[in-house]
Design an enzyme around this catalytic site. Sequence first.
Site, PDB file in Angstrom:
ATOM      1  N   ASP A  20      -4.118   5.352   6.327  1.00 27.93           N
ATOM      2  CA  ASP A  20      -4.655   6.632   6.784  1.00 27.93           C
ATOM      3  C   ASP A  20      -5.531   6.337   8.011  1.00 27.93           C
ATOM      4  O   ASP A  20      -5.022   6.202   9.117  1.00 27.93           O
ATOM      5  CB  ASP A  20      -5.433   7.228   5.608  1.00 27.93           C
ATOM      6  CG  ASP A  20      -5.635   8.719   5.704  1.00 27.93           C
ATOM      7  OD1 ASP A  20      -5.769   9.207   6.824  1.00 27.93           O
ATOM      8  OD2 ASP A  20      -5.667   9.392   4.663  1.00 27.93           O
ATOM      9  N   VAL A  52      -1.386  14.987   1.907  1.00 30.25           N
ATOM     10  CA  VAL A  52      -0.191  14.673   1.130  1.00 30.25           C
ATOM     11  C   VAL A  52      -0.539  14.060  -0.229  1.00 30.25           C
ATOM     12  O   VAL A  52      -1.548  13.359  -0.371  1.00 30.25           O
ATOM     13  CB  VAL A  52       0.772  13.722   1.887  1.00 30.25           C
ATOM     14  CG1 VAL A  52       1.407  14.431   3.067  1.00 30.25           C
ATOM     15  CG2 VAL A  52       0.071  12.455   2.320  1.00 30.25           C
ATOM     16  N   GLU A 107       0.835  -1.205   0.000  1.00 25.12           N
ATOM     17  CA  GLU A 107       0.000   0.000   0.000  1.00 25.12           C
ATOM     18  C   GLU A 107       0.868   1.252   0.000  1.00 25.12           C
ATOM     19  O   GLU A 107       2.002   1.227   0.461  1.00 25.12           O
ATOM     20  CB  GLU A 107      -0.885   0.025   1.259  1.00 25.12           C
ATOM     21  CG  GLU A 107      -2.298  -0.461   1.029  1.00 25.12           C
ATOM     22  CD  GLU A 107      -3.154   0.497   0.206  1.00 25.12           C
ATOM     23  OE1 GLU A 107      -2.627   1.320  -0.562  1.00 25.12           O
ATOM     24  OE2 GLU A 107      -4.386   0.397   0.333  1.00 25.12           O
ATOM     25  N   ASP A 108       0.302   2.327  -0.505  1.00 21.07           N
ATOM     26  CA  ASP A 108       0.998   3.605  -0.390  1.00 21.07           C
ATOM     27  C   ASP A 108       0.828   4.185   1.010  1.00 21.07           C
ATOM     28  O   ASP A 108       1.786   4.680   1.588  1.00 21.07           O
ATOM     29  CB  ASP A 108       0.514   4.595  -1.466  1.00 21.07           C
ATOM     30  CG  ASP A 108      -1.001   4.718  -1.515  1.00 21.07           C
ATOM     31  OD1 ASP A 108      -1.701   3.823  -0.993  1.00 21.07           O
ATOM     32  OD2 ASP A 108      -1.500   5.707  -2.083  1.00 21.07           O
TER      33      ASP A 108
HETATM   34  C1  PRP Z   1      -6.034   5.311  -0.365  1.00 18.46           C
HETATM   35  C2  PRP Z   1      -4.835   4.406  -0.097  1.00 18.46           C
HETATM   36  C3  PRP Z   1      -5.421   3.310   0.732  1.00 18.46           C
HETATM   37  C4  PRP Z   1      -6.523   4.005   1.496  1.00 18.46           C
HETATM   38  C5  PRP Z   1      -6.038   4.308   2.863  1.00 18.46           C
HETATM   39  O1  PRP Z   1      -6.715   4.832  -1.474  1.00 18.46           O
HETATM   40  O2  PRP Z   1      -4.263   3.929  -1.283  1.00 18.46           O
HETATM   41  O3  PRP Z   1      -5.942   2.293  -0.061  1.00 18.46           O
HETATM   42  O4  PRP Z   1      -6.815   5.229   0.816  1.00 18.46           O
HETATM   43  O5  PRP Z   1      -7.050   4.967   3.573  1.00 18.46           O
HETATM   44  P1  PRP Z   1      -7.641   4.410   4.943  1.00 18.46           P
HETATM   45  O6  PRP Z   1      -6.488   3.957   5.783  1.00 18.46           O
HETATM   46  O7  PRP Z   1      -8.313   5.642   5.521  1.00 18.46           O
HETATM   47  O8  PRP Z   1      -8.604   3.339   4.640  1.00 18.46           O
HETATM   48  P2  PRP Z   1      -7.926   5.631  -2.163  1.00 18.46           P
HETATM   49  O9  PRP Z   1      -9.218   5.117  -1.622  1.00 18.46           O
HETATM   50  O10 PRP Z   1      -7.673   7.109  -2.070  1.00 18.46           O
HETATM   51  O11 PRP Z   1      -7.815   5.131  -3.657  1.00 18.46           O
HETATM   52  P3  PRP Z   1      -6.584   5.274  -4.673  1.00 18.46           P
HETATM   53  O12 PRP Z   1      -5.487   4.361  -4.167  1.00 18.46           O
HETATM   54  O13 PRP Z   1      -7.134   4.819  -5.974  1.00 18.46           O
HETATM   55  O14 PRP Z   1      -6.154   6.718  -4.669  1.00 18.46           O
END
Ligand code: PRP
Length: 183
Positions: A107, A157, A103-104
């Site tokens: 959050d 970010v 994962e990136d």
């Molecule tokens: C982001 C990230 C995680 C998630 C983390 O994805 O890549 O999957 O949010 O958030 P959390 O810990 O609050 O659950 P996003 O839903 O923005 O989709 P993306 O990766 O396509 O940008």
Amino acid sequence: MDAAHMGADLERVLISEEQIQAKLTELASEIAREYDGKDLLLVGVLKGAVMVMADLARMLTIHVEMDWMAVSSYGQGTKSSGVVRILKDLDTDIVDRHVLIVEDIVDSGLTLSWLRENLESRGPASVEICALLRKPEAAKIEIDAKYVGFEIPNAFVVGYGLDYAERYRNLRSVAVLAPHVYQ
Ligand code: PRP
């Protein structure tokens, strides 16, 4: 793109390209050591994890397979409902396999908490998490992520996979978005 191509969109660079690459090198060597001789499947979570997956996977010195999932939050229209819907499932059966979710960012933790439980219910040998970034102050649920690159403050970010309105994912660094962009 580099921060220099971003005009006034960024408040500041939080983690440079060099810092990201150095940290991923460390994580890759830990992962390679730990999973040596094991059947490892990297599961990237679209779309944010694309950059981490691409760089981390190439730094590994062991064979791995890569698969992808796409998930989205359900209901409320907010990311924080904790109910997740699978938009794209794995192509692979994970029974008896070692799975590392890539994962990136962690959050609130709700996506990964749900995802880990979902994958664990499929009978794998193990499920662990590797996330480049974690925002401890935003945590709604504690996530036991085995490999974490950087703990960052609860700021908006972008970069290195992270977007605002689908932009900035191709920034090489991780940066704080200037408030005028989203206000
Ligand atoms: C982001 C990230 C995680 C998630 C983390 O994805 O890549 O999957 O949010 O958030 P959390 O810990 O609050 O659950 P996003 O839903 O923005 O989709 P993306 O990766 O396509 O940008």
